[in-house]
Structure formats: C-alpha cells, structure tokens
Design a protein around this motif. Structure first.
Motif, PDB file in Angstrom:
ATOM      1  N   MET A   1      -3.614   2.701 -28.247  1.00 55.13           N
ATOM      2  CA  MET A   1      -3.533   3.342 -26.939  1.00 55.13           C
ATOM      3  C   MET A   1      -2.234   2.925 -26.249  1.00 55.13           C
ATOM      4  O   MET A   1      -1.876   1.747 -26.236  1.00 55.13           O
ATOM      5  N   ALA A   2      -1.526   3.907 -25.693  1.00 54.92           N
ATOM      6  CA  ALA A   2      -0.263   3.626 -25.027  1.00 54.92           C
ATOM      7  C   ALA A   2      -0.493   2.818 -23.751  1.00 54.92           C
ATOM      8  O   ALA A   2      -1.499   3.002 -23.065  1.00 54.92           O
ATOM      9  N   GLU A   3       0.450   1.910 -23.476  1.00 50.37           N
ATOM     10  CA  GLU A   3       0.343   1.086 -22.274  1.00 50.37           C
ATOM     11  C   GLU A   3       0.487   1.955 -21.024  1.00 50.37           C
ATOM     12  O   GLU A   3       1.369   2.813 -20.944  1.00 50.37           O
ATOM     13  N   ARG A   4      -0.399   1.750 -20.070  1.00 53.02           N
ATOM     14  CA  ARG A   4      -0.372   2.536 -18.842  1.00 53.02           C
ATOM     15  C   ARG A   4       0.700   2.001 -17.900  1.00 53.02           C
ATOM     16  O   ARG A   4       0.746   0.816 -17.595  1.00 53.02           O
ATOM     17  N   LEU A   5       1.570   2.900 -17.449  1.00 54.32           N
ATOM     18  CA  LEU A   5       2.640   2.505 -16.545  1.00 54.32           C
ATOM     19  C   LEU A   5       2.141   2.437 -15.106  1.00 54.32           C
ATOM     20  O   LEU A   5       1.227   3.165 -14.720  1.00 54.32           O
ATOM     21  N   LYS A   6       2.769   1.572 -14.332  1.00 59.10           N
ATOM     22  CA  LYS A   6       2.424   1.484 -12.919  1.00 59.10           C
ATOM     23  C   LYS A   6       2.900   2.736 -12.187  1.00 59.10           C
ATOM     24  O   LYS A   6       3.855   3.396 -12.598  1.00 59.10           O
ATOM     25  N   ARG A   7       2.239   3.048 -11.101  1.00 55.81           N
ATOM     26  CA  ARG A   7       2.575   4.232 -10.327  1.00 55.81           C
ATOM     27  C   ARG A   7       3.967   4.130  -9.717  1.00 55.81           C
ATOM     28  O   ARG A   7       4.406   3.059  -9.291  1.00 55.81           O
ATOM     29  N   ALA A   8       4.680   5.268  -9.695  1.00 54.62           N
ATOM     30  CA  ALA A   8       5.976   5.354  -9.018  1.00 54.62           C
ATOM     31  C   ALA A   8       5.777   6.015  -7.661  1.00 54.62           C
ATOM     32  O   ALA A   8       4.969   6.936  -7.511  1.00 54.62           O
ATOM     33  N   TYR A   9       6.507   5.530  -6.638  1.00 53.23           N
ATOM     34  CA  TYR A   9       6.343   6.020  -5.270  1.00 53.23           C
ATOM     35  C   TYR A   9       7.630   6.673  -4.775  1.00 53.23           C
ATOM     36  O   TYR A   9       8.733   6.208  -5.065  1.00 53.23           O
ATOM     37  N   SER A  10       7.481   7.710  -3.986  1.00 52.60           N
ATOM     38  CA  SER A  10       8.621   8.300  -3.278  1.00 52.60           C
ATOM     39  C   SER A  10       8.875   7.470  -2.026  1.00 52.60           C
ATOM     40  O   SER A  10       7.988   6.732  -1.569  1.00 52.60           O
ATOM     41  N   PRO A  11      10.079   7.574  -1.414  1.00 53.61           N
ATOM     42  CA  PRO A  11      10.355   6.813  -0.180  1.00 53.61           C
ATOM     43  C   PRO A  11       9.342   7.075   0.921  1.00 53.61           C
ATOM     44  O   PRO A  11       8.913   6.146   1.619  1.00 53.61           O
ATOM     45  N   SER A  12       8.920   8.325   1.088  1.00 51.56           N
ATOM     46  CA  SER A  12       7.959   8.636   2.151  1.00 51.56           C
ATOM     47  C   SER A  12       6.602   8.009   1.859  1.00 51.56           C
ATOM     48  O   SER A  12       5.902   7.569   2.774  1.00 51.56           O
ATOM     49  N   GLU A  13       6.230   7.953   0.582  1.00 52.93           N
ATOM     50  CA  GLU A  13       4.962   7.307   0.215  1.00 52.93           C
ATOM     51  C   GLU A  13       5.033   5.810   0.477  1.00 52.93           C
ATOM     52  O   GLU A  13       4.055   5.198   0.925  1.00 52.93           O
ATOM     53  N   VAL A  14       6.192   5.205   0.190  1.00 49.56           N
ATOM     54  CA  VAL A  14       6.365   3.770   0.430  1.00 49.56           C
ATOM     55  C   VAL A  14       6.216   3.471   1.917  1.00 49.56           C
ATOM     56  O   VAL A  14       5.528   2.524   2.322  1.00 49.56           O
ATOM     57  N   GLU A  15       6.854   4.308   2.756  1.00 44.70           N
ATOM     58  CA  GLU A  15       6.770   4.107   4.199  1.00 44.70           C
ATOM     59  C   GLU A  15       5.345   4.283   4.716  1.00 44.70           C
ATOM     60  O   GLU A  15       4.963   3.679   5.714  1.00 44.70           O
ATOM     61  N   GLY A  16       4.573   5.115   4.030  1.00 48.15           N
ATOM     62  CA  GLY A  16       3.214   5.391   4.477  1.00 48.15           C
ATOM     63  C   GLY A  16       2.173   4.411   3.982  1.00 48.15           C
ATOM     64  O   GLY A  16       1.011   4.485   4.381  1.00 48.15           O
ATOM     65  N   LEU A  17       2.575   3.491   3.096  1.00 49.75           N
ATOM     66  CA  LEU A  17       1.622   2.521   2.577  1.00 49.75           C
ATOM     67  C   LEU A  17       1.108   1.612   3.685  1.00 49.75           C
ATOM     68  O   LEU A  17       1.873   1.111   4.503  1.00 49.75           O
ATOM     69  N   LYS A  18      -0.188   1.414   3.701  1.00 48.98           N
ATOM     70  CA  LYS A  18      -0.788   0.538   4.698  1.00 48.98           C
ATOM     71  C   LYS A  18      -0.961  -0.854   4.099  1.00 48.98           C
ATOM     72  O   LYS A  18      -1.543  -1.007   3.027  1.00 48.98           O
ATOM     73  N   ARG A  19      -0.452  -1.836   4.803  1.00 53.82           N
ATOM     74  CA  ARG A  19      -0.532  -3.215   4.333  1.00 53.82           C
ATOM     75  C   ARG A  19      -1.221  -4.072   5.393  1.00 53.82           C
ATOM     76  O   ARG A  19      -0.908  -3.971   6.567  1.00 53.82           O
ATOM     77  N   LYS A  20      -2.129  -4.910   4.948  1.00 49.24           N
ATOM     78  CA  LYS A  20      -2.772  -5.834   5.868  1.00 49.24           C
ATOM     79  C   LYS A  20      -1.795  -6.967   6.179  1.00 49.24           C
ATOM     80  O   LYS A  20      -1.244  -7.583   5.277  1.00 49.24           O
ATOM     81  N   LYS A  21      -1.594  -7.210   7.457  1.00 45.98           N
ATOM     82  CA  LYS A  21      -0.635  -8.221   7.871  1.00 45.98           C
ATOM     83  C   LYS A  21      -1.291  -9.320   8.693  1.00 45.98           C
ATOM     84  O   LYS A  21      -2.333  -9.121   9.304  1.00 45.98           O
ATOM     85  N   LEU A  22      -0.638 -10.479   8.673  1.00 46.60           N
ATOM     86  CA  LEU A  22      -1.064 -11.599   9.501  1.00 46.60           C
ATOM     87  C   LEU A  22      -0.390 -11.454  10.856  1.00 46.60           C
ATOM     88  O   LEU A  22       0.838 -11.548  10.958  1.00 46.60           O
ATOM     89  N   GLU A  23      -1.162 -11.213  11.876  1.00 46.10           N
ATOM     90  CA  GLU A  23      -0.588 -10.993  13.207  1.00 46.10           C
ATOM     91  C   GLU A  23      -0.381 -12.337  13.901  1.00 46.10           C
ATOM     92  O   GLU A  23      -1.058 -12.692  14.866  1.00 46.10           O
ATOM     93  N   PHE A  24       0.601 -13.072  13.392  1.00 45.22           N
ATOM     94  CA  PHE A  24       0.939 -14.351  13.982  1.00 45.22           C
ATOM     95  C   PHE A  24       1.482 -14.142  15.400  1.00 45.22           C
ATOM     96  O   PHE A  24       2.120 -13.131  15.691  1.00 45.22           O
ATOM     97  N   SER A  25       1.270 -15.134  16.245  1.00 44.47           N
ATOM     98  CA  SER A  25       1.827 -15.104  17.596  1.00 44.47           C
ATOM     99  C   SER A  25       2.477 -16.451  17.879  1.00 44.47           C
ATOM    100  O   SER A  25       2.409 -17.382  17.078  1.00 44.47           O
TER     101      SER A  25
END
Length: 223
Positions: free
Chosen positions: A1-25
C-alpha cells in the motif's frame, strides 16, 4: 500500500485554520504572547539560575487552561523538589497538577495516549530521556496534539548535548534561563524579552550592568 501523504493547504485555508491558544495575560502575555496549546517548548539553563522555579511557575500558569503532568526524571520526588512545590504553592492547583517520580518514557507514553489525558507535559530533564534525534522526532510526532515542555541542562549558553541542541532549534518556544530571568528566544514575542523569575535574585545577578548585559544577551540570542 502506498504511503499516504499529508494534506496540502492553500494560503486561504491556512489563514482559516482554527488553533487553540493559551490566552496568557500580564507578564506571561507580554513575553510569550498567545502560543498554541500544542507543540514543543524547550527550556534550558545552568543550575542555580532559577530554571526549576520558572518551570514550576509555568506549570501553575498552564493549570489555568488544563491538566499538567510533570515527569521529574532527574530529581524525582526529592526534598529539593518538595521544597519547590511548597515555595510555589502548587497545592493551589492540586487537581490540575501531577508530579511523577522519574517515570520512564515508555510508561509516560502510555499515560499520554490515554483518552482525556492531560494537555500539558513537562519532561525534566531532556538528558535523562536517552533520546537520539530520531527518537525525539518520533516521540513528538506521536503526541503532536499535546504541549510538551522539555527542561534541559546547559553547556554554557547552549543546551547540553547535540540532540538537546537540535530539539531546542525544533521547538516552537525556546526559553533560556539566565540570572533568574527567562528569555524568550522562540517563534512568538520579541527576541530578548524576558520574564523575571525572582526579582531579588535577578537584581543581585545583573547588578549595575543591567543595560549593558541585557544588550549582550540580546545579541547572543540573535546569533
């Protein structure tokens, strides 16, 4: 079985990614910004400069956002560690902070892989993991959804050992402990910004040459 490649993202998709962040103050936010809740942090410094105190303060701050597990590979549950726990009032986060007595990496991984396991993992110190470069990369890849904080011994101003130095360069946050200050040399915040670990200790260490030494430290971090 061929190795599965990781997904490629367009710039707009990268900007739209939601990331959980530490809201330090406060000082945490000023020095470290709002980092992601996953990835690798690398903390290193010479003995007697406030490294363990900084990491314990960091654990207490992280406990505001989730559970923290500290694997004390080097010190175990020694009297020194007990004193550190008391000094920083870690009973305040009793339900969100767990100290492990030198648990081996293979057993630690079993904990990390459990459903609903802690989000934050401190491994102290890196040199006691026995990792080579490949083992380190495999470990962090297997637990890429966690925030892993490695604490390292130092050789001068650098982490001790080639593998540790490579891990430092790989980390999303690189934090150098010197003279009771934690210098942010990572990928967020301004290079040279520092978090004061112990005010009196820092004042005694840096003395009247504060401005000159700070500039020297900033130059070191940029090299």
């Amino acid at each position: 079985m061929a190795e599965r490649l990781k997904r490629a993202y367009s710039p707009s998709e990268v900007e739209g990614l939601k990331r959980k962040k530490l809201e330090f103050s406060g000082e945490w936010g000023r020095v470290f910004g709002e980092p992601e809740m996953c990835g690798v942090w690398f903390v290193w410094g010479a003995s007697g400069n406030g490294k363990t105190s900084f990491v314990m303060q960091l654990c207490k701050e992280l406990a505001r956002f989730g559970k923290v597990v500290y694997d004390s590979l080097e010190e175990g549950v020694s009297q020194s560690m007990v004193n550190t726990i008391k000094r920083h009032g870690m009973t305040d986060v009793n339900r969100r902070f767990t100290l492990l007595d030198g648990e081996k990496i293979e057993d630690l991984e079993k904990r990390m892989s459990r459903p609903r396991s802690a989000q934050f993992w401190v491994i102290d110190s890196f040199q006691y993991t026995g990792f080579n470069a490949s083992q380190y990369l495999d470990f962090v890849e297997r637990h890429s959804k966690k925030l892993i904080i490695f604490v390292s011994q130092a050789d001068g101003n650098k982490p001790k050992g080639r593998t540790a130095e490579g891990a430092m360069y790989d980390a999303t946050q690189k934090i150098h402990i010197k003279g009771f200050r934690a210098y942010n040399n990572g990928r967020s915040g301004e290079i040279g910004d520092y978090f004061t670990i112990y005010t009196e200790g820092a004042r005694k260490y840096w003395g009247d040459q504060r401005k000159e030494v700070d500039n020297e430290e900033s130059n070191e971090l940029n090299n």
